[in-house]
Design a protein around this motif. Structure first.
Motif, PDB file in Angstrom:
ATOM      1  N   GLY A 393       0.838  -1.187   0.000  1.00 61.32           N
ATOM      2  CA  GLY A 393       0.000   0.000   0.000  1.00 61.32           C
ATOM      3  C   GLY A 393       0.875   1.240   0.000  1.00 61.32           C
ATOM      4  N   SER A 394       0.279   2.368  -0.362  1.00 62.39           N
ATOM      5  CA  SER A 394       1.048   3.609  -0.394  1.00 62.39           C
ATOM      6  C   SER A 394       0.120   4.777  -0.136  1.00 62.39           C
ATOM      7  CB  SER A 394       1.759   3.778  -1.742  1.00 62.39           C
ATOM      8  OG  SER A 394       0.810   3.831  -2.798  1.00 62.39           O
ATOM      9  N   GLY A 395       0.723   5.889   0.216  1.00 61.73           N
ATOM     10  CA  GLY A 395      -0.043   7.095   0.469  1.00 61.73           C
ATOM     11  C   GLY A 395       0.887   8.212   0.904  1.00 61.73           C
ATOM     12  N   VAL A 396       0.321   9.390   1.010  1.00 59.11           N
ATOM     13  CA  VAL A 396       1.063  10.562   1.458  1.00 59.11           C
ATOM     14  C   VAL A 396       0.482  11.002   2.796  1.00 59.11           C
ATOM     15  CG1 VAL A 396       1.688  12.944   0.967  1.00 59.11           C
ATOM     16  CG2 VAL A 396       1.635  11.268  -0.886  1.00 59.11           C
ATOM     17  N   LEU A 397       1.337  11.082   3.813  1.00 58.07           N
ATOM     18  CA  LEU A 397       0.890  11.394   5.168  1.00 58.07           C
ATOM     19  C   LEU A 397       1.603  12.634   5.688  1.00 58.07           C
ATOM     20  CD1 LEU A 397       0.986   7.836   6.786  1.00 58.07           C
ATOM     21  CD2 LEU A 397      -0.977   8.965   5.726  1.00 58.07           C
ATOM     22  N   ARG A 398       0.907  13.321   6.576  1.00 57.12           N
ATOM     23  CA  ARG A 398       1.549  14.384   7.348  1.00 57.12           C
ATOM     24  C   ARG A 398       2.195  13.732   8.564  1.00 57.12           C
ATOM     25  NH1 ARG A 398      -3.457  16.454   6.104  1.00 57.12           N
ATOM     26  NH2 ARG A 398      -4.250  15.884   8.173  1.00 57.12           N
ATOM     27  N   ASN A 399       3.500  13.804   8.658  1.00 57.58           N
ATOM     28  CA  ASN A 399       4.235  13.264   9.797  1.00 57.58           C
ATOM     29  C   ASN A 399       4.976  14.397  10.503  1.00 57.58           C
ATOM     30  OD1 ASN A 399       5.104   9.946   8.496  1.00 57.58           O
ATOM     31  ND2 ASN A 399       3.268  10.688   9.472  1.00 57.58           N
ATOM     32  N   TYR A 400       5.457  14.065  11.711  1.00 56.20           N
ATOM     33  CA  TYR A 400       6.079  15.103  12.522  1.00 56.20           C
ATOM     34  C   TYR A 400       7.408  14.609  13.068  1.00 56.20           C
ATOM     35  CZ  TYR A 400       1.498  17.157  12.082  1.00 56.20           C
ATOM     36  OH  TYR A 400       0.345  17.684  11.555  1.00 56.20           O
ATOM     37  N   ARG A 401       8.409  15.469  12.948  1.00 57.57           N
ATOM     38  CA  ARG A 401       9.739  15.126  13.433  1.00 57.57           C
ATOM     39  C   ARG A 401       9.792  15.208  14.957  1.00 57.57           C
ATOM     40  NH1 ARG A 401      10.606  18.514   8.933  1.00 57.57           N
ATOM     41  NH2 ARG A 401      11.514  17.389   7.144  1.00 57.57           N
ATOM     42  N   LYS A 402      10.931  14.803  15.487  1.00 53.45           N
ATOM     43  CA  LYS A 402      11.091  14.822  16.945  1.00 53.45           C
ATOM     44  C   LYS A 402      10.938  16.230  17.506  1.00 53.45           C
ATOM     45  CE  LYS A 402      14.261  13.270  20.576  1.00 53.45           C
ATOM     46  NZ  LYS A 402      15.577  12.635  20.859  1.00 53.45           N
ATOM     47  N   ASP A 403      11.356  17.256  16.714  1.00 54.30           N
ATOM     48  CA  ASP A 403      11.231  18.630  17.183  1.00 54.30           C
ATOM     49  C   ASP A 403       9.852  19.219  16.918  1.00 54.30           C
ATOM     50  OD1 ASP A 403      11.200  19.041  14.466  1.00 54.30           O
ATOM     51  OD2 ASP A 403      13.085  20.157  14.376  1.00 54.30           O
ATOM     52  N   PHE A 407       6.525  17.291   8.273  1.00 56.18           N
ATOM     53  CA  PHE A 407       7.070  16.958   6.960  1.00 56.18           C
ATOM     54  C   PHE A 407       6.087  16.025   6.269  1.00 56.18           C
ATOM     55  CE2 PHE A 407       8.555  13.404   9.485  1.00 56.18           C
ATOM     56  CZ  PHE A 407       8.585  12.320   8.626  1.00 56.18           C
ATOM     57  N   TRP A 408       6.040  16.144   4.947  1.00 55.06           N
ATOM     58  CA  TRP A 408       5.149  15.302   4.139  1.00 55.06           C
ATOM     59  C   TRP A 408       5.887  14.024   3.790  1.00 55.06           C
ATOM     60  CZ3 TRP A 408       0.076  16.115   3.330  1.00 55.06           C
ATOM     61  CH2 TRP A 408      -0.426  17.386   3.584  1.00 55.06           C
ATOM     62  N   ASN A 409       5.272  12.901   4.121  1.00 59.54           N
ATOM     63  CA  ASN A 409       5.898  11.590   3.962  1.00 59.54           C
ATOM     64  C   ASN A 409       5.155  10.791   2.893  1.00 59.54           C
ATOM     65  OD1 ASN A 409       7.078   9.079   4.205  1.00 59.54           O
ATOM     66  ND2 ASN A 409       6.128   8.595   6.169  1.00 59.54           N
ATOM     67  N   GLU A 410       5.850  10.532   1.779  1.00 55.99           N
ATOM     68  CA  GLU A 410       5.300   9.626   0.771  1.00 55.99           C
ATOM     69  C   GLU A 410       5.692   8.216   1.203  1.00 55.99           C
ATOM     70  OE1 GLU A 410       4.858   9.931  -3.929  1.00 55.99           O
ATOM     71  OE2 GLU A 410       6.916   9.551  -3.320  1.00 55.99           O
ATOM     72  N   LEU A 411       4.720   7.477   1.719  1.00 61.11           N
ATOM     73  CA  LEU A 411       4.981   6.206   2.394  1.00 61.11           C
ATOM     74  C   LEU A 411       4.565   5.032   1.518  1.00 61.11           C
ATOM     75  CD1 LEU A 411       5.773   4.701   5.028  1.00 61.11           C
ATOM     76  CD2 LEU A 411       3.387   4.934   5.735  1.00 61.11           C
ATOM     77  N   PHE A 412       5.444   4.036   1.441  1.00 58.22           N
ATOM     78  CA  PHE A 412       5.136   2.767   0.774  1.00 58.22           C
ATOM     79  C   PHE A 412       5.329   1.650   1.792  1.00 58.22           C
ATOM     80  CE2 PHE A 412       6.464  -1.116  -1.359  1.00 58.22           C
ATOM     81  CZ  PHE A 412       5.444  -1.283  -2.284  1.00 58.22           C
ATOM     82  N   THR A 431       9.690   8.693   2.100  1.00 53.71           N
ATOM     83  CA  THR A 431      10.341   9.734   1.309  1.00 53.71           C
ATOM     84  C   THR A 431       9.826  11.085   1.771  1.00 53.71           C
ATOM     85  OG1 THR A 431      10.448   8.240  -0.591  1.00 53.71           O
ATOM     86  CG2 THR A 431      10.812  10.578  -1.013  1.00 53.71           C
ATOM     87  N   ASP A 432      10.740  11.940   2.155  1.00 59.36           N
ATOM     88  CA  ASP A 432      10.366  13.296   2.581  1.00 59.36           C
ATOM     89  C   ASP A 432      10.111  14.128   1.329  1.00 59.36           C
ATOM     90  OD1 ASP A 432      10.110  15.836   3.553  1.00 59.36           O
ATOM     91  OD2 ASP A 432      11.845  15.766   4.877  1.00 59.36           O
ATOM     92  N   ILE A 433       8.845  14.404   1.060  1.00 56.39           N
ATOM     93  CA  ILE A 433       8.479  15.155  -0.144  1.00 56.39           C
ATOM     94  C   ILE A 433       8.000  16.551   0.223  1.00 56.39           C
ATOM     95  CG2 ILE A 433       7.897  13.068  -1.434  1.00 56.39           C
ATOM     96  CD1 ILE A 433       4.915  13.786  -0.928  1.00 56.39           C
TER      97      ILE A 433
END
Length: 880
Positions: A393-403, A407-412, A431-433
Motif C-alpha cells: 500500500g502507499s499514500g502521502v501522510l503528514r508526519n512530525y519530526r522529533k522537534d 514533513f510530508w511523507n510519501e509512504l510505501f 520519502t520526505d516530499i
C-alpha cells in the motif's frame, strides 16, 4: 532334604531319602552321596540354596569359575558376595521368594527371560567385573526345587561363562559399526576424505567426487590430494592437523580464515575459495580433525567440507542489501507483525536524519508516533487497510519530526513473507516530499492563478463558474458573468512600455477585487481582459450596480511611477439561466456583449441581447461551416496584380482568399477571417493558401513569367508559430521554387505586439530568402525607431490614405510622407486601393514604386490572372 529328584514333569522334585537330593537308579549307593557326586562332577558351575536361602551345595565348577571355595559358601546366606559388592538378591533368591517379574526387570533390565525348558525357571545374563581373570560375562539359569507336595524347598542355579561369545558379538558389532560408518562416510552429502599416518588418502567419498570434481580412484592410495585443490604442491588442512602443526603455522596457510574447532579437540575450521572446483570454483567450509586409536595415538586425519557458495553469495547479497538499506536516502523501518502492536525492529540512518529520532528510541514502538495525533488524513485509512490485509500500500501522510516540525511523507508499505508465504514483517519506505509538496502547491497555485496579478486564471475561473452554475441550478439561483476589457490599453503598453502596462494591470486587478464581495471571483484571462463571476444576483439591476461601481472605480486616475494614467473599460454581461446555462455559452455571450460595448463607443457596458445573439449565431455558423471548407473545395485563392507605376508591367500579385459556401453564399473575408483567427482555423487555412499560391506560381513560372513575385498575407497566429520558417522552407523545396518568388505580408499590429520576438521571426524568414512587406502601413502604432530595425523589403501604403489623395490635402500629405519614409528607409513602396487615374498620377509624381487596385484589376481567379499576364505581355504569345 529327603527323597530323590524327579524331573519328569519339567520341575525339580525331591522324593524320599534322608535329606539327600536323589538315589542311584539301581538303589545301590547312598542317595545323598550319589547326588553330591553328580553335582560335584558337573562341568557347569552349579549351586543350590534351601528355602531359607542357605547355600547347600557349591560345586567344583563354581569354585573354579567364581573363585570362591565351597566351604565359604555352604551353610551361609552370603551367596551374593560371590557376585556383587553390596547385598542384593541373586536369581536363585528371587526364585525361592517367588518375586514377580517387575523385580527381574529392575535387577536385570533387558537381560532376563522365562526358561523355555523348565517350568518356573528363569534365565538371565550379566557382567561380573571381579571374577578371576578380570571379570566375565555370565549366563545363568535358576529353577525352583519342590518337595513331594509341590512346595518350594529351595532353588538350583547354573552359570555359564559367555565372555567369549560376548567378545565375539562385540567384535561383530564393531565390524558392523565400522561398515556402517564407512557407508555413512561414503554416502555423506558432505565431501569427506581420510588420510592415514603416511598422508595417503584412504577414503574419498562420493560427495568429494561431485563437489571437488576428482574421482576417488585418482587419489585413494596416493599423496596427491593437494592437486584437487591447488595449482602447486602444498599441505591441505588434514595434512597440517595430522602432523600436529602449531596453530600459528596453520593460520599462515589460511590467513584470517581459520580457527580452532569449538567441538573437537585438535581440530580446525576454515573457509576458502577453490577455483579448480567445477562450475568456475566454489566456496568451501572445511573442518580437519585427528583420528585416534584406543590408546589415544594419532593414526590419521579426517577432513569434511561443506559447499557454502550459495550461502556465501546469499550472505554477500544480504550484506550488499544491508549496505544499500543503510546507505539509502529513503527512510526505512521494519516492523514485526507477529508481536503485539507491530513494534519497529529496525530503522536505518536515513530515517534518523529524516525524523530526528534515533533508532534506539523507536525500536519497540509502533510507528504511529510519527502522526503525533494527526489522525484525520485521507491516505491513512488506505495504509491501515493494506497493513491489515497483508498487501502493499502507499499514500502521502503528514508526519512530525522529533522537534515537532511537519514533513510530508510519501509512504510505501509492503509485507515481508517467510518461506511458507506467511507475512511476518512489514517494511516501510519513507520519502520526505516536503519540498516537492511545497513546489507542487506552488505549481498548483501558478496553474490556477495569474502570475502577474495573483487572480484566478482561466482554468480556475471556469472551475468556479461551473460550481456556481451547479449551485444556482440546484437552488434556482442566478450567476452573472462579466467580461471586462480595458480600452486603449495597447497604447499605454506601446508608449510607456510593458513594465508600466504590467503595473497598471496589477493596480486594476486590486481595484476590481475591492469592488466585489468575497464570494465573487475576479479572473484575468491575459493582457487587459478580466472575467468577473457574480454569485446569485437578485436581478439585472444588481449586476448593473456592480458594473457601474467597477467603471467608477477604474475611472479614477492611476499613478504609476511619476505618470498619472486614466483608463476606461468596456464590460459585457451575461446572466444565467437567461443567457445560457453552461460555462462556454455564458463566456461567449459576455464576450460578445463586451465587443458590442466597444462598438458603441467604449467606456460603457452592455447586457447580452437578441441582436448580439444573432451576431454570435452568425459567427458560430461561420465557424461551423469553415470546418471542412478546404476538404469541400469551397475556398479559392484570387490574385490581384501589383503593377509598376512607371511602366504598367505586372510585377507581382497578392494572393487573397475567397470563400463561397452552399448555405452562406459568398462570405466576405472581413466576416470569416476574424472567426478563423479566433477559432484557430486560420492555421490550417493559411497553410492551404501558401501551398495553393506556390502551386499556381510554379505553373506560371513554367509558362514563362519571369521575375515573378507572389505576396501572401500571414495571420497573427501563423506569425507566432515557432516552426513557420521551417514549414515555408519545406514548401518551397517541395514545389522547386526559388524563395525570392514568395513575399509575406505582415501587419503593423502583428509585429508591434512583441517587437523583439517579431524581429527574430522576421530574420529567420529572411535567412531562407523570403521578402517581407508591412501591410496597411500608417494605420497602426509602430514607431520609426522600431520600423528601422525590422528587416523589411516593402512598405504598403494603406488604401485609406490613397482614397483621400484626390479629395483631401491632408490625405495627400500623409501618402507623400509615407512614400518618403519608405524610400528613406531603403524600402520599396506599394500603394493599395488605387481606383482613379488621379490617384495613380499622384503616386507616380511622388515616386511610388508599385500599386494595386480596381484601376488595373480586381482580385481574380488563377485562370483569369493568367489571362492578365498574357495580355500584359508577361507570358509568351505561344502560351494559351
Amino acid at each position: 532334604m529327603h527323597g530323590v529328584v524327579d524331573a519328569g514333569n519339567g520341575s525339580v522334585r525331591v522324593k524320599g531319602g534322608d535329606g539327600g537330593i536323589g538315589l542311584p537308579p539301581d538303589g545301590g549307593a547312598e542317595p545323598r552321596q550319589w547326588m553330591l557326586s553328580i553335582l560335584q562332577g558337573l562341568p557347569v558351575a552349579t549351586f543350590v540354596i534351601d528355602a531359607d536361602h542357605r547355600v547347600t551345595h557349591w560345586n567344583r565348577a563354581c569354585e573354579v569359575m567364581i573363585g570362591v571355595a565351597a566351604d565359604r559358601m555352604i551353610g551361609t546366606r552370603d551367596q551374593w558376595r560371590a557376585f556383587y559388592t553390596e547385598p542384593r538378591p541373586i536369581l536363585a533368591d528371587l526364585i525361592v521368594d517367588g518375586i514377580g517379574e517387575e523385580v527381574l526387570t529392575r535387577l536385570y533390565p533387558g537381560r532376563w527371560a522365562r526358561s523355555s525348558l523348565i517350568e518356573g525357571a528363569y534365565e538371565a545374563e550379566s557382567y561380573f567385573p571381579h571374577f578371576p581373570g578380570g571379570g566375565r560375562w555370565m549366563s545363568f539359569t535358576a529353577a525352583p526345587l519342590h518337595d513331594a507336595d509341590g512346595r518350594i524347598i529351595g532353588a538350583i542355579e547354573t552359570l555359564q561363562d559367555i565372555s567369549e561369545r560376548k567378545r565375539a558379538e562385540a567384535a561383530e558389532r564393531e565390524r558392523d559399526a565400522d561398515r556402517r560408518l564407512a557407508e555413512v562416510v561414503r554416502n555423506s552429502p558432505f565431501p569427506t576424505f581420510v588420510l592415514d599416518t603416511e598422508h595417503r588418502v584412504t577414503v574419498w567419498n562420493r560427495a568429494c567426487e561431485a563437489v571437488i570434481g576428482v574421482p576417488a580412484d585418482a587419489v585413494v592410495g596416493t599423496r596427491l590430494h593437494w592437486q584437487a585443490f591447488y595449482d602447486r604442491e602444498r599441505p591441505v588442512m588434514a595434512d597440517l592437523v595430522l602432523d600436529g602443526v602449531p596453530e600459528e603455522a596453520i593460520a599462515a596457510h589460511y590467513p584470517g580464515k581459520c580457527r580452532r574447532s569449538l567441538y573437537i579437540d585438535g581440530a580446525y575450521d576454515a573457509e576458502d575459495f577453490f577455483p579448480k572446483c567445477p562450475g568456475g570454483g566454489r566456496w568451501l567450509s572445511f573442518t580437519a580433525a585427528p583420528i585416534h586409536d584406543a590408546a589415544g595415538r594419532v593414526v590419521g586425519a579426517i577432513e569434511t567440507m561443506h559447499d557454502v557458495t550459495e550461502a556465501r553469495l546469499s550472505a554477500e547479497a544480504l550484506h550488499l542489501y544491508q549496505r544499500a538499506v543503510e546507505s539509502a536516502t529513503n527512510g526505512i523501518i521494519i516492523s514485526d507483525m507477529r508481536a503485539p502492536d507491530n513494534p519497529v525492529v529496525y530503522a536505518n540512518p536515513a530515517f534518523e536524519r529524516m525524523t530526528g529520532y534515533r533508532a534506539e528510541e523507536v525500536v519497540g514502538c509502533n510507528a504511529r508516533f510519527l502522526l503525533a495525533g494527526d489522525r484525520d488524513q485521507i491516505d491513512l485509512q488506505s495504509i491501515k487497510s493494506a497493513l491489515r490485509q497483508h498487501r502493499p500500500g502507499s499514500g502521502v501522510l503528514r508526519n512530525y519530526r522529533k522537534d515537532g516540525t511537519l514533513f510530508w511523507n510519501e509512504l510505501f508499505v509492503a509485507p515481508v513473507r517467510d518461506g511458507a508465504g506467511v507475512a511476518t514483517h512489514t517494511v516501510s519506505v519513507m520519502t520526505d516530499i516536503t519540498e516537492r509538496r511545497r513546489y507542487e502547491e506552488e505549481l498548483e497555485h501558478q496553474a490556477n492563478h495569474d502570475a502577474l496579478t495573483g487572480l484566478a486564471n482561466r482554468s480556475l475561473m471556469k472551475d468556479r463558474l461551473e460550481h456556481a452554475l451547479t449551485y444556482a441550478q440546484r437552488y434556482h439561483g442566478k450567476v452573472a458573468t462579466l467580461f471586462v476589457d480595458l480600452d486603449n490599453f495597447k497604447t499605454i503598453n506601446d508608449t510607456l512600455g510593458h513594465g508600466v502596462g504590467d503595473r497598471l494591470v496589477q493596480a486594476v486587478a486590486k481595484r476590481l477585487v475591492n469592488c466585489l464581495r468575497d464570494v465573487d471571483t475576479v479572473a484575468r484571462l491575459g493582457g487587459d481582459e478580466f472575467v468577473i463571476i457574480v454569485y446569485n444576483p437578485h436581478d439585472e439591476s444588481d449586476v448593473t450596480q456592480v458594473m457601474r461601481r467597477i467603471m467608477e472605480t477604474l475611472n479614477k486616475p492611476f499613478r504609476i511611477d511619476e505618470a498619472e494614467l486614466y483608463v476606461t473599460c468596456s464590460i459585457g454581461a451575461a446572466l444565467s439561466p437567461r443567457d445560457g446555462s453552461d460555462v462556454d455559452t455564458l463566456l461567449k455571450h459576455a464576450d460578445a456583449a463586451m465587443y458590442r460595448a466597444k462598438e458603441l463607443g467604449r467606456g460603457g457596458f452592455q447586457f447580452f441581447t437578441r441582436e448580439i445573439n444573432e451576431q454570435v449565431s452568425e459567427r458560430m455558423a461561420i465557424e461551423r461551416e469553415l470546418h471542412g471548407a478546404i476538404a469541400r473545395n469551397e475556398l479559392e485563392v484570387h490574385y490581384q496584380p501589383q503593377v509598376d507605376v512607371r511602366t504598367g508591367a505586372i510585377m507581382g500579385a497578392e494572393a487573397l482568399l475567397r470563400w463561397t459556401n452552399p448555405r452562406l453564399g459568398a462570405v466576405s473575408p472581413a466576416r470569416f477571417i476574424p472567426v478563423a483567427e479566433e477559432s484557430g482555423l486560420i492555421l490550417s487555412i493559411g497553410r492551404w493558401v501558401l501551398e495553393t499560391a506556390c502551386h499556381d506560381s510554379k505553373r506560371w513560372i513554367a509558362e514563362g513569367w519571369t521575375g515573378a513575385r507572389l505576396s501572401v498575407n500571414l495571420s497573427a497566429r501563423q506569425f507566432r508559430q515557432t516552426d513557420l520558417f521551417r514549414h515555408i522552407e519545406e514548401l518551397l523545396q517541395d514545389a522547386h521554387l526559388s524563395s525570392l518568388v514568395l513575399e509575406l505580408e505582415l501587419t503593423e499590429s502583428m509585429v508591434m505586439q512583441n517587437p523583439e520576438a517579431a524581429i527574430g521571426t522576421m530574420r529567420a524568414l529572411k535567412d531562407i530568402g523570403l521578402r517581407l512587406a508591412i501591410d496597411d502601413f500608417g494605420t497602426g502604432y509602430s514607431s520609426l525607431s522600431h520600423l528601422r530595425h525590422f528587416p523589411l523589403d516593402i512598405l504598403k501604403v494603406d488604401q485609406t490614405f490613397v482614397r483621400d489623395i484626390s479629395s483631401h490635402s491632408d490625405g495627400e500629405a500623409i501618402a507623400a510622407a509615407v512614400i518618403s519614409i519608405g524610400h528613406a528607409l531603403g524600402k520599396k513602396v506599394v500603394a493599395e486601393g488605387v481606383e482613379q487615374p488621379e490617384q495613380l498620377d499622384f503616386l507616380r509624381g511622388h515616386g511610388c514604386d508599385e500599386y494595386q487596385g480596381f484601376l488595373f484589376s480586381r482580385a481574380v481567379p488563377a485562370g483569369r490572372f493568367r489571362e492578365l499576364l498574357k495580355h500584359n505581355g508577361q507570358l509568351p504569345d505561344a502560351v494559351g
